[in-house]
Design an enzyme around this catalytic site. Structure first.
Site, PDB file in Angstrom:
ATOM      1  N   TYR A 116      57.904   6.999  14.766  1.00  0.00           N
ATOM      2  CA  TYR A 116      57.536   5.554  14.503  1.00  0.00           C
ATOM      3  C   TYR A 116      57.461   5.033  12.979  1.00  0.00           C
ATOM      4  CZ  TYR A 116      55.274   1.259  15.390  1.00  0.00           C
ATOM      5  OH  TYR A 116      54.936  -0.276  15.594  1.00  0.00           O
ATOM      6  N   SER A 158      56.145  -2.329  10.480  1.00  0.00           N
ATOM      7  CA  SER A 158      54.708  -2.175  10.912  1.00  0.00           C
ATOM      8  C   SER A 158      53.636  -1.813   9.673  1.00  0.00           C
ATOM      9  CB  SER A 158      54.569  -1.016  12.035  1.00  0.00           C
ATOM     10  OG  SER A 158      53.271  -0.775  12.330  1.00  0.00           O
TER      11      SER A 158
END
Ligand SMILES: NC(=O)c1ccc[n+]([C@@H]2O[C@H](COP(=O)([O-])OP(=O)(O)OC[C@H]3O[C@@H](n4cnc5c(N)ncnc54)[C@H](O)[C@@H]3O)[C@@H](O)[C@H]2O)c1
Length: 287
Positions: free
Chosen positions: A170, A149
């Site tokens: 994350y 990401s």
């Protein structure tokens, strides 16, 4: 002939979103699919994950394209479940040519350290487990694709205090994916197996269109709606768009699975509408 004609591709998180888009784009170009999805929720993750019905719909759409798919419920946190899924799929479809490790969660906004562990276990360990399950079957010359990401490439993306332990987990997991892919590429090169990472910006899926994500983009509102965040999403990107579509990521995944990219390995490839260059400008030299 398709661009990935008769290749067998293992995809994690295949029930919806980007995973489904990858399955359909690859099937359109001639691939057969081994697919897994959890089809259940994870307590620290503040939005619903895919359902069994979503997985069945992916199966239906792949078969409608005239390709085969062996799909089952499996948890990427459980290496044994992935091993069984890949072994069954490879036996039925005739081996394995590629892995797309992309199942993920984004448990933003909770102060429970369990959210850190959940993010890391799904978003990083899950990638390693997928590779581990695939390797005994993966043909020489195969391709491994892992989804990171831009949040892992930009400081303060999800890893800022407002996002709590889940946001920290994350970002940590996505940075680890980038690093793992770099070293994996070197390790697998003698077998001509390639490993590359794909880093999307905001992508139009359930992960983005979720209440925890809305609160990140509109911290000024107590209960922001999608309409509220549509004004805020473009702030991340250099190009004048708030998000890209799952099919934009699927185009890159198709290229990386195909032999068109046969000598490309160890790359960190962004589909990010310029988010990285906007948020990490080059520094002038120190005088
Ligand atoms: N949507 C975005 O804005 C965005 C941006 C950058 C990166 N990503 C990454 O893209 C990938 C795909 O996410 P998406 O946008 O399609 O979201 P999504 O929520 O629609 O899809 C994620 C899929 O993974 C599955 N999954 C979750 N935990 C699992 C587990 N333990 N085992 C098996 N399956 C599991 C879910 O059920 C779901 O089908 C993720 O790795 C995500 O981190 C998304």
């Amino acid at each position: 002939m398709g661009r990935v004609q008769d290749k067998v591709v293992f995809i994690t998180g295949v029930a919806r979103g980007q995973g489904r888009a990858h399955a359909l784009r690859l099937a359109e170009e001639g691939a057969d699919i081994i697919g897994v999805d959890l089809c259940a929720d994870i307590a620290t993750n503040g939005y619903a994950l895919a359902t069994r019905e979503d997985l069945d719909e992916t199966v239906r759409q792949v078969e409608k394209l005239g390709r085969r798919i062996v799909a089952r419920q499996a948890d990427v946190r459980e290496p044994g479940e992935l091993r069984e899924a890949v072994a069954a799929g490879a036996a039925e479809l005739g081996g394995l040519d590629a892995v797309v490790a992309q199942a993920g969660i984004c448990p933003l906004g909770t102060q429970d350290p369990q959210a850190f562990l959940d993010a890391v276990t799904v978003d990083f360990n899950g990638v390693v487990h997928a590779v581990q399950a695939a390797l005994p079957h993966l043909r020489d010359g195969g391709s491994i694709v892992a989804t990171g990401s831009v949040a892992g490439l930009l400081p303060g993306g999800t890893d800022n205090p407002a996002n709590g332990f889940g946001g920290m987990g994350y970002a940590f997991a996505k940075r680890a994916v980038a690093s793992f892919v770099h070293d994996l590429a070197a390790t697998m090169a003698p077998r001509s197996i390639r490993a590359n990472a794909v880093h999307p910006t905001n992508t139009n899926t359930a992960m983005l269109n979720s209440d925890p994500m809305y609160r990140v983009f509109r911290p000024d509102l107590e209960s922001p709606t999608r309409e509220d965040v549509l004004l805020a999403f473009p702030a991340l990107n250099a190009m004048p768009v708030g998000f890209v579509e799952p099919e934009d990521i699927a185009s890159l995944v198709l290229f990386l699975v195909s032999d068109e990219s046969r000598f490309m390995t160890g790359l960190q490839l962004r589909v990010d509408a310029g988010a990285y260059v906007k948020n990490r400008p080059q520094q002038p030299p120190a005088l």
